[in-house]
Write a protein that holds these residues in place. Structure first.
Motif, mmCIF file in Angstrom:
data_model
loop_
_atom_site.group_PDB
_atom_site.id
_atom_site.type_symbol
_atom_site.label_atom_id
_atom_site.label_comp_id
_atom_site.label_asym_id
_atom_site.label_seq_id
_atom_site.Cartn_x
_atom_site.Cartn_y
_atom_site.Cartn_z
ATOM 1 N N TRP A 222 43.788 47.785 12.014
ATOM 2 C CA TRP A 222 43.197 46.910 13.070
ATOM 3 C C TRP A 222 42.053 45.970 12.494
ATOM 4 N N ASN A 284 44.834 55.196 22.078
ATOM 5 C CA ASN A 284 46.240 55.302 21.986
ATOM 6 C C ASN A 284 46.587 56.773 22.124
ATOM 7 N N SER A 331 37.476 56.047 16.466
ATOM 8 C CA SER A 331 38.310 54.848 16.358
ATOM 9 C C SER A 331 39.366 54.591 15.511
ATOM 10 N N ILE A 335 47.446 50.962 13.155
ATOM 11 C CA ILE A 335 47.990 50.602 14.444
ATOM 12 C C ILE A 335 48.480 51.786 15.344
ATOM 13 N N ILE A 341 40.878 51.835 19.984
ATOM 14 C CA ILE A 341 40.955 50.791 19.324
ATOM 15 C C ILE A 341 39.705 49.759 19.908
ATOM 16 N N ARG A 410 43.997 46.112 23.703
ATOM 17 C CA ARG A 410 45.125 46.135 22.688
ATOM 18 C C ARG A 410 45.956 47.387 22.511
#
Lengths: 501, 414
Positions: A222, A284, A331, A335, A341, A410
């Protein structure tokens, strides 16, 4: 006594009953003569008959007695020329019975008129279209009068690259930009060079666009991604400078969400403006717990917002940024990590510029704007504030940052995830599940052993099987379910196949 | 010489710039001038003098005390006109110098429990008032009422009946034949409209309308809007009588049409919806006039007037043909075609005329009175009828009015 009764009936009539049924002048009609008594009795009788029948009986008698050639469909609704003429004639006659002789026969007559209905009382599509064009014209005029006075062209800068979720994100952005009522130029910078995928996607919008490639591939972490995106945006700004595009530059990231009021609000910018960006810092991971825990730790109850901070006299005094410290441990760095994110301190998306600031030889260029060439080799441009010598000249937009009209998000699939190019399954998939292996509703239940015969397919199917009793459902439903399941099985199998490859 | 030229151009440039800047922020409007000329903004003060008769309270104050609802219904203009004249600069206390004489009598204040005025006592009341003023002051007999004006806002004006056939049968009260009538009813070639009457809009409460304003940039998305009855089931169950069948025709032809937002609902957002509509239907009801016209004008919605031969308020000062759309009752089935065939430039012009603030002001009766409002338009109308022709003044001994004409019931004292 009779007087008061009649008067009472007047009052009643005014509020509910037949209007002026026997409303012959005021209550003190001539009571003396026999004739009047007789007429009163007759009227009373007619009243009673009308009450029973439900319409004004006396009028009907009048018409039938005095008009020689009447058509009986006096009270019918449908509209025919003949009936209309006769109705009109009848009503004229009726009026003439009641009216004293007038000097000029009025065009408008009192009495019963027919209710005109055209043969096809439904909307005519041609008229509907014309009406919509009128509405559109009126609204355009309203916008011209009360909306933005001299709307400037918008120049949208979007860095993108081909990946699974690109279509998802770009479709959203594309549709938002297509709805913008102002002129628009869309500059799409693609990492890894220009591809047909992106070109075909953008072409669907019909917007004027400049599609350029950038010769670096999008990295996996990222942090690196943010850096590359900044470089791509700088590249786009250089293009704006070369082409001498005139308008307002907005940074439309492909996964962000924009509200339509945003595009109206940014027309108010003079040189450089800042907006509040809502941060949907998303995790995510499948379980929400890590994110919500971190959230609670950070002791926040509202969504974080990045943007300008103003004092009470609406002057810019500082910036609200995203405090990422509580989340740093959790964090995501890559990806496909299962972490949160995080955005940068101040996202590019929250800034808008007047494109004239970028021009090389613009005489009115303010002193505080640095030249773009200074940033040629710069590795990381966090935000456009670095382009300014003095950050206090930024204009806060959206009621001084109180309105959030843009949301940062994102969301990406796994970096190795594959997707059909152009999202068209061509050629059709080769692996199909034979229909015999799916359950018919009225077939006897198959033994669980038979499900596990096929290895790759069996896994998936077994997962889907338990707890399904479809006997009560209709055949149609079962058929649809079968199709659905077979398709699922196909996709799963193809994925597994590609994974194994 | 050159210096002056330079200064002149600079001044011109600045003034054009300023005008341009200012014009940007105002909605575009257009000047209104009717058949009498550009008279909406005329000031009647100084052009006429009105003397207000002092009638006993039983003709005005006592009636109002008995039923204060009269201040809010659509016939309230008679009461507010009285109050306006009492404190207006056109009022004079010297009847010798007066051009017009006003009789403060509230004939439309005898209300049923549901609020509808009953006109049965009005002729007698009016007659009694005229008898009083003709015996107490000499001015009535001087002209037999030709320089007097009366406010009669009821359904059919001075015919004093709510039912059209009865009203036509009675005709205008014989004693009022020479006076100027200020009324809401107006229809050409009708017995109840005298030549020279002044048509006024019905009373609509200005504060209520102000309270329901919505932002000006709300886009107008309703094509045609109407709320009200199509069939009056209580009084005309078969249909065809009410509104001469026009409202029923609107319903039957357009109830399925999504462009026509028409229904009998009573929504709380009635005023807000009118501001979001392009056309507002103003069809006749039992009488041709309706407060919908006032509401449409105030909210900028183009009025579609479906009433044959109607005479609209202040018809000589306001060019209604250019502001509203007139549809014959026989053309109602083709209403959608008529409205869509109006070119957009004409529609925009009508909207500009409606946006003119003097237009909106002329339709309202605000308290306290403001320049250009309906009170002033009435006075303007009266002023335009001046000076009185020499012939209205009767020679001594000459009598024109027949004091015993009319139904026997009217002769009874009130």
């Amino acid at each position: 006594m009779k007087l008061s009764a009649l008067h009472q009936s007047y009052l009643n009539r005014r509020s509910s009953n037949f209007r002026g049924l026997s409303g012959d002048s005021s209550a003190d009609g001539s009571m003396k003569s026999q004739a009047s008594v007789f007429w009163l009795v007759l009227h009373g009788l007619c009243c009673l008959v009308s009450l029973v029948l439900g319409f004004r009986f006396s009028r009907l008698v009048f018409f039938l007695l005095f008009s020689p050639s009447t058509t009986t469909n006096l009270y019918s609704m449908p509209f025919r020329q003949a009936v209309e003429a006769s109705v009109f004639q009848l009503s004229t006659e009726a009026a003439n019975q009641v009216l004293p002789v007038n000097t000029t026969t009025p065009r408008v007559v009192v009495g019963r008129h027919g209710i005109r209905i055209r043969p096809w009382p439904h909307p005519d599509p041609v008229e509907v279209m014309k009406a919509h064009r009128i509405i559109e014209r009126v609204q355009r005029e309203q916008r011209a009068q009360f909306g933005v006075k001299a709307p400037r062209t918008l120049i949208a800068v979007t860095p993108t690259y081909v990946r699974t979720f690109q279509t998802l994100h770009m479709t959203g952005v594309m549709h938002s930009l297509m709805l913008v009522p102002y002129d628009l130029v869309w500059i799409v910078v693609e990492a890894g060079g220009v591809t047909n995928e992106t070109t075909s996607l953008i072409a669907k919008s019909g917007l004027r666009n400049i599609h350029v490639g950038f010769n670096e591939r999008m990295p996996n972490s990222w942090a690196d991604r943010h850096r590359l995106e900044a470089k791509m945006r700088l590249h786009a700004l250089k293009i704006i400078r070369e082409e001498k595009l005139d308008g307002i530059v907005i940074f439309v990231d492909d996964s962000n969400m924009h509200s339509m009021e945003l595009f109206d609000e940014i027309q108010n910018v003079k040189w450089i403006g800042a907006l509040s960006v809502g941060i949907l810092a998303h995790s995510n991971s499948a379980e929400e717990s890590s994110f919500s825990l971190a959230w609670k730790e950070a002791d926040n109850s509202v969504i974080p917002v990045q943007g300008p901070a103003c004092n009470s006299s609406n002057r810019l005094i500082g910036w609200h940024t995203f405090n990422s410290l509580p989340f740093l441990e959790k964090s995501a760095t890559h990806i496909d990590d299962r972490g949160i994110i995080l955005p940068r301190k101040l996202e590019w998306a929250g800034f808008v510029l007047n494109s004239r600031l970028l021009w090389k030889d613009f005489t009115d260029k303010p002193m505080w704007m640095k030249d773009l060439d200074l940033f040629d080799g710069v590795d990381d441009m966090e935000s456009p504030l670095l382009l300014l010598n003095d950050a206090s000249v930024v204009e806060p937009l959206g009621r001084c940052g109180l309105q959030v009209m843009i949301w940062w998000l994102r969301v990406e699939a796994r970096s190795d995830s594959k997707f059909p190019p152009g999202w068209v399954i061509d050629p059709p998939l080769e692996i199909t599940v034979p229909s015999k292996h799916t359950q018919w509703p009225d077939a006897p239940p198959e033994l669980p052993m038979s499900d596990k015969i096929v290895d790759a397919q069996g896994e998936t199917l077994a997962v889907k099987r338990p707890g399904k009793t479809r006997r009560s459902r209709s055949k149609h439903d079962a058929r649809n379910k079968r199709k659905h399941e077979s398709r699922n099985a196909e996709v799963d199998i193809s994925e597994k196949q590609t994974k194994q490859n | 010489m050159r210096a002056y030229w330079w200064e002149f151009t600079v001044v011109l440039y600045i003034s054009v710039l300023l005008w341009g800047c200012e014009a940007e922020h105002r909605p575009r409007t257009e000047r209104i001038s009717g058949s009498a000329g550009d008279v909406l903004e005329d000031d009647p003060v100084g052009r006429l003098k009105v003397f207000v008769y002092e009638l006993p309270n039983k003709y005005n104050k006592k009636i109002l005390q008995k039923d204060p609802r009269c201040l809010n219904h659509m016939f309230a203009a008679e009461i507010y006109m009285h109050r306006f004249l009492l404190s207006s600069p056109v009022r004079t206390l010297n009847p010798e110098e007066a051009d017009w004489f006003y009789t403060p009598i509230y004939t439309t204040c005898d209300l049923t429990p549901t609020g509808l005025p009953l006109p049965f006592k009005s002729p007698r009341m009016m007659r009694s008032a005229i008898q009083l003023i003709s015996t107490t002051w000499p001015y009535w007999n001087r002209t037999d009422g030709a320089d007097h004006f009366f406010v009669v806002p009821h359904d059919f004006g001075a015919c004093f009946h709510y039912q059209e056939e009865k009203a036509i049968e009675r005709g205008i009260l014989p004693l009022l034949q020479r006076a100027t009538l200020v009324q809401t009813f107006g229809q050409r070639n009708h017995v109840c409209l005298n030549e020279g009457s002044i048509t006024i809009p019905p009373y609509a409460p200005p504060q209520k309308m102000q309270a329901h304003q919505i932002p000006v940039d709300t886009p107008r998305s309703i094509f045609v809007y109407f709320r009200g009855l199509f069939y009056d089931v209580n009084n005309d169950p078969e249909g065809g009588y009410y509104a001469r069948g026009a409202r029923a025709a609107v319903w039957e032809n357009f109830k399925n049409n999504p462009l026509f937002d028409i229904s009998t609902d009573h929504p709380t957002t009635y005023y807000e919806d009118m501001q979001r509509a392009i056309f507002c239907l103003c069809p006749l009801g039992w009488a041709p006039w309706s407060p919908r016209l006032v509401e449409a004008v105030v909210f900028g919605c183009i009025p579609v007037i479906i009433a044959d031969d109607i005479v609209l308020p202040f018809a000589d000062a306001i060019p209604w043909e250019e502001i509203g759309v007139f549809v014959d009752e026989k053309d109602v089935p083709n209403l959608d075609m008529i409205l869509t065939s109006i070119s957009p430039s004409v529609i925009l012009r009508k909207q500009r005329l409606l946006a003119n603030p003097s237009m909106k002001r002329a339709m309202l009766f605000p308290q306290p009175a403001q320049p250009g409002d309906a009170f002033h338009q009435i006075l303007n109308g009266l002023a335009r009828k001046l000076p009185h022709d020499r012939s209205v003044f009767l020679k001594p001994g000459q009598k024109i009015l027949n004091w015993t004409a009319g139904p026997v019931g009217d002769m009874k004292p009130w």
